[in-house]
Design a protein around this motif. Structure first.
Motif, PDB file in Angstrom:
ATOM      1  N   PRO A 110       0.808  -0.769  -0.319  1.00  0.00           N
ATOM      2  CA  PRO A 110       0.072   0.177   0.395  1.00  0.00           C
ATOM      3  C   PRO A 110       0.913   1.255  -0.333  1.00  0.00           C
ATOM      4  CG  PRO A 110      -1.034  -2.009   1.688  1.00  0.00           C
ATOM      5  CD  PRO A 110       0.627  -2.118   1.107  1.00  0.00           C
ATOM      6  N   ASN A 111       2.407   1.450   0.731  1.00  0.00           N
ATOM      7  CA  ASN A 111       2.719   2.556   0.400  1.00  0.00           C
ATOM      8  C   ASN A 111       3.983   2.831  -0.608  1.00  0.00           C
ATOM      9  OD1 ASN A 111       1.436   4.044   3.087  1.00  0.00           O
ATOM     10  ND2 ASN A 111       2.178   2.065   4.156  1.00  0.00           N
ATOM     11  N   ALA A 112       3.961   1.881  -1.838  1.00  0.00           N
ATOM     12  CA  ALA A 112       4.782   1.328  -2.189  1.00  0.00           C
ATOM     13  C   ALA A 112       5.050   2.784  -3.082  1.00  0.00           C
ATOM     14  CB  ALA A 112       4.378   0.716  -3.690  1.00  0.00           C
ATOM     15  N   GLU A 113       6.218   2.749  -3.441  1.00  0.00           N
ATOM     16  CA  GLU A 113       6.838   4.685  -3.962  1.00  0.00           C
ATOM     17  C   GLU A 113       7.353   4.128  -5.229  1.00  0.00           C
ATOM     18  OE1 GLU A 113       9.745   6.567  -1.497  1.00  0.00           O
ATOM     19  OE2 GLU A 113       8.879   6.789   0.389  1.00  0.00           O
ATOM     20  N   ILE A 114       6.978   4.273  -6.471  1.00  0.00           N
ATOM     21  CA  ILE A 114       7.216   3.892  -7.986  1.00  0.00           C
ATOM     22  C   ILE A 114       6.978   5.248  -8.237  1.00  0.00           C
ATOM     23  CG2 ILE A 114       6.415   3.070  -9.702  1.00  0.00           C
ATOM     24  CD1 ILE A 114       4.903   0.804  -7.363  1.00  0.00           C
ATOM     25  N   GLU A 115       7.348   5.839  -9.161  1.00  0.00           N
ATOM     26  CA  GLU A 115       7.652   7.053 -10.152  1.00  0.00           C
ATOM     27  C   GLU A 115       6.073   7.284 -11.300  1.00  0.00           C
ATOM     28  OE1 GLU A 115      10.386   9.890 -12.799  1.00  0.00           O
ATOM     29  OE2 GLU A 115      10.968   8.687 -11.517  1.00  0.00           O
ATOM     30  N   GLY A 116       5.618   8.279 -10.926  1.00  0.00           N
ATOM     31  CA  GLY A 116       4.724   8.345 -12.160  1.00  0.00           C
ATOM     32  C   GLY A 116       2.726   7.177 -11.365  1.00  0.00           C
ATOM     33  N   VAL A 117       3.572   6.826  -9.858  1.00  0.00           N
ATOM     34  CA  VAL A 117       1.860   5.562  -9.444  1.00  0.00           C
ATOM     35  C   VAL A 117       1.600   6.181  -8.186  1.00  0.00           C
ATOM     36  CG1 VAL A 117       1.444   3.921  -8.959  1.00  0.00           C
ATOM     37  CG2 VAL A 117       2.810   4.143 -11.064  1.00  0.00           C
ATOM     38  N   GLU A 118       0.998   6.840  -7.936  1.00  0.00           N
ATOM     39  CA  GLU A 118       0.396   7.600  -6.544  1.00  0.00           C
ATOM     40  C   GLU A 118      -0.006   5.602  -5.807  1.00  0.00           C
ATOM     41  OE1 GLU A 118      -2.936  10.041  -4.944  1.00  0.00           O
ATOM     42  OE2 GLU A 118      -3.297   9.502  -6.490  1.00  0.00           O
ATOM     43  N   SER A 119       0.720   5.974  -4.450  1.00  0.00           N
ATOM     44  CA  SER A 119       0.620   4.689  -3.806  1.00  0.00           C
ATOM     45  C   SER A 119      -1.009   4.589  -3.223  1.00  0.00           C
ATOM     46  CB  SER A 119       1.241   4.400  -2.143  1.00  0.00           C
ATOM     47  OG  SER A 119       0.613   5.083  -1.507  1.00  0.00           O
ATOM     48  N   LEU A 120      -1.896   3.554  -3.234  1.00  0.00           N
ATOM     49  CA  LEU A 120      -2.957   2.464  -2.396  1.00  0.00           C
ATOM     50  C   LEU A 120      -3.141   3.718  -0.978  1.00  0.00           C
ATOM     51  CD1 LEU A 120      -3.100  -1.254  -3.274  1.00  0.00           C
ATOM     52  CD2 LEU A 120      -4.312   1.160  -4.826  1.00  0.00           C
ATOM     53  N   GLN A 121      -2.318   3.858  -0.292  1.00  0.00           N
ATOM     54  CA  GLN A 121      -2.200   4.050   1.025  1.00  0.00           C
ATOM     55  C   GLN A 121      -2.627   5.911   0.746  1.00  0.00           C
ATOM     56  OE1 GLN A 121      -2.925   2.720   4.144  1.00  0.00           O
ATOM     57  NE2 GLN A 121      -3.837   4.536   4.445  1.00  0.00           N
ATOM     58  N   GLU A 122      -1.726   6.692  -0.077  1.00  0.00           N
ATOM     59  CA  GLU A 122      -1.988   8.142  -0.713  1.00  0.00           C
ATOM     60  C   GLU A 122      -3.347   8.459  -0.830  1.00  0.00           C
ATOM     61  OE1 GLU A 122       2.517   9.604  -1.538  1.00  0.00           O
ATOM     62  OE2 GLU A 122       1.664   8.115  -3.104  1.00  0.00           O
ATOM     63  N   VAL A 123      -3.994   7.474  -1.285  1.00  0.00           N
ATOM     64  CA  VAL A 123      -5.595   7.840  -2.066  1.00  0.00           C
ATOM     65  C   VAL A 123      -6.539   7.416  -1.188  1.00  0.00           C
ATOM     66  CG1 VAL A 123      -7.162   6.436  -3.557  1.00  0.00           C
ATOM     67  CG2 VAL A 123      -4.338   6.522  -4.453  1.00  0.00           C
ATOM     68  N   GLN A 124      -5.885   6.776  -0.745  1.00  0.00           N
ATOM     69  CA  GLN A 124      -7.080   6.793   0.657  1.00  0.00           C
ATOM     70  C   GLN A 124      -7.112   7.699   1.768  1.00  0.00           C
ATOM     71  OE1 GLN A 124      -6.727   3.071   4.140  1.00  0.00           O
ATOM     72  NE2 GLN A 124      -8.700   2.574   2.935  1.00  0.00           N
ATOM     73  N   ASP A 125      -5.935   7.724   2.659  1.00  0.00           N
ATOM     74  CA  ASP A 125      -5.867   8.349   3.152  1.00  0.00           C
ATOM     75  C   ASP A 125      -7.050  10.252   2.579  1.00  0.00           C
ATOM     76  OD1 ASP A 125      -4.530   7.217   4.631  1.00  0.00           O
ATOM     77  OD2 ASP A 125      -2.750   8.013   3.898  1.00  0.00           O
ATOM     78  N   ARG A 126      -6.585  10.747   1.284  1.00  0.00           N
ATOM     79  CA  ARG A 126      -6.728  11.749   1.155  1.00  0.00           C
ATOM     80  C   ARG A 126      -8.734  11.657   0.793  1.00  0.00           C
ATOM     81  NH1 ARG A 126      -7.811  11.487  -4.905  1.00  0.00           N
ATOM     82  NH2 ARG A 126      -5.894  10.662  -6.164  1.00  0.00           N
ATOM     83  N   PHE A 127      -9.015  10.478   0.629  1.00  0.00           N
ATOM     84  CA  PHE A 127     -10.418   9.797   0.321  1.00  0.00           C
ATOM     85  C   PHE A 127     -10.941  10.613   2.670  1.00  0.00           C
ATOM     86  CE2 PHE A 127     -14.394   8.653  -0.050  1.00  0.00           C
ATOM     87  CZ  PHE A 127     -15.367   9.396  -1.277  1.00  0.00           C
ATOM     88  N   LEU A 128     -10.251   9.961   2.632  1.00  0.00           N
ATOM     89  CA  LEU A 128     -10.615   9.936   3.925  1.00  0.00           C
ATOM     90  C   LEU A 128     -10.369  11.517   5.043  1.00  0.00           C
ATOM     91  CD1 LEU A 128      -9.110   6.252   5.549  1.00  0.00           C
ATOM     92  CD2 LEU A 128     -11.334   7.176   5.386  1.00  0.00           C
ATOM     93  N   ARG A 129      -9.703  12.095   4.049  1.00  0.00           N
ATOM     94  CA  ARG A 129      -9.454  13.631   4.714  1.00  0.00           C
ATOM     95  C   ARG A 129     -10.842  14.527   4.356  1.00  0.00           C
ATOM     96  NH1 ARG A 129      -3.769  13.439   3.446  1.00  0.00           N
ATOM     97  NH2 ARG A 129      -4.354  14.287   1.880  1.00  0.00           N
ATOM     98  N   PHE A 130     -11.349  13.693   3.191  1.00  0.00           N
ATOM     99  CA  PHE A 130     -12.418  14.263   2.508  1.00  0.00           C
ATOM    100  C   PHE A 130     -14.055  14.425   2.938  1.00  0.00           C
ATOM    101  CE2 PHE A 130     -16.181  13.666  -0.188  1.00  0.00           C
ATOM    102  CZ  PHE A 130     -16.597  14.882  -0.239  1.00  0.00           C
ATOM    103  N   VAL A 131     -13.752  13.073   3.367  1.00  0.00           N
ATOM    104  CA  VAL A 131     -14.654  12.343   4.110  1.00  0.00           C
ATOM    105  C   VAL A 131     -14.843  13.338   5.502  1.00  0.00           C
ATOM    106  CG1 VAL A 131     -16.165  10.218   4.972  1.00  0.00           C
ATOM    107  CG2 VAL A 131     -15.202  10.239   2.855  1.00  0.00           C
ATOM    108  N   GLU A 132     -14.056  13.196   6.102  1.00  0.00           N
ATOM    109  CA  GLU A 132     -13.870  13.827   7.698  1.00  0.00           C
ATOM    110  C   GLU A 132     -13.909  15.126   7.505  1.00  0.00           C
ATOM    111  OE1 GLU A 132     -10.970  14.396  11.386  1.00  0.00           O
ATOM    112  OE2 GLU A 132      -9.363  14.358   9.236  1.00  0.00           O
ATOM    113  N   GLU A 133     -14.020  15.989   6.883  1.00  0.00           N
ATOM    114  CA  GLU A 133     -14.635  17.218   6.296  1.00  0.00           C
ATOM    115  C   GLU A 133     -16.224  17.728   6.011  1.00  0.00           C
ATOM    116  OE1 GLU A 133     -14.042  20.347   3.006  1.00  0.00           O
ATOM    117  OE2 GLU A 133     -11.962  19.713   4.136  1.00  0.00           O
TER     118      GLU A 133
END
Length: 197
Positions: A110-133
């Motif tokens: 989930p925290n893989a660092e690959i150039e040109g690809v967003e990690s699954l954890q980063e994707v989930q985290d930003r959605f959770l910030r949205f839901v919290e708001e």
């Protein structure tokens, strides 16, 4: 609060089985018809606001729903799809042929660092910030128009599943899933497409 999770309606790239990521692909004719059917399905749900990804296929889906239901529409960058520019425009088979190692790492770490690809954890985290708001607002019912991968990461969180399990359920184009967030978040239903029949 009820959160209706809507995967955007169909595009030509969906029909071809191509990764879209943050490529700005518009709805096709069938997609616009699907968007109308989503609006009809939600017409009895007292949706107070619609939030959408800025990407065209989501924004067009949300605009149809907003106009038909006469509810305000808000664009939120956090709802965009996962950045996968490494394999955008490819089929799954082409992705595995060209980027097997990168795709395997991304899928299993989930925290893989690959150039040109967003990690699954980063994707989930930003959605959770949205839901919290939006949870802090006084809405009883909202609709969120977004994309399959990011919505699946949120559903994993609701169900307390590891992120690597997100492919164990599917979200079809123009599907509706419902999450309630009160004292705890729970999935009420998943991938409803009855309105498309």
């Amino acid at each position: 609060m009820k959160i209706f999770l809507i995967r955007h309606a169909k595009t030509d790239w969906n029909d071809l089985g191509l990764w879209q990521g943050n490529t700005d692909v518009p709805l096709n004719e069938a997609g616009f018809e699907q968007a109308k059917k989503i609006a009809q399905k939600l017409s009895k749900q007292h949706v107070e606001a619609i939030y959408t990804s800025p990407l065209l296929r989501a924004k067009q889906t949300a605009s149809v729903i907003s106009e038909m239901l006469n509810v305000p529409l808000f664009i939120d960058e956090r709802l965009r799809e996962c950045e996968i520019s490494l394999w955008n425009g490819l089929t799954m088979q082409e992705t595995l042929e060209r980027y097997y190692n990168e795709y395997t790492l991304w899928s299993t770490q989930p925290n893989a660092e690959i150039e040109g690809v967003e990690s699954l954890q980063e994707v989930q985290d930003r959605f959770l910030r949205f839901v919290e708001e939006i949870n802090k607002k006084a809405f009883e019912s909202v609709a969120v128009v977004s994309h399959a991968l990011i919505l699946r990461t949120f559903i994993c969180w609701v169900l307390k599943l590891p992120l690597t399990e997100h492919k164990n359920f599917k979200l079809d184009n123009a599907s509706i899933s419902l999450v309630e967030t009160q004292s705890r978040s729970r999935l009420v239903y998943l991938n409803d497409t009855c309105h498309l029949d």
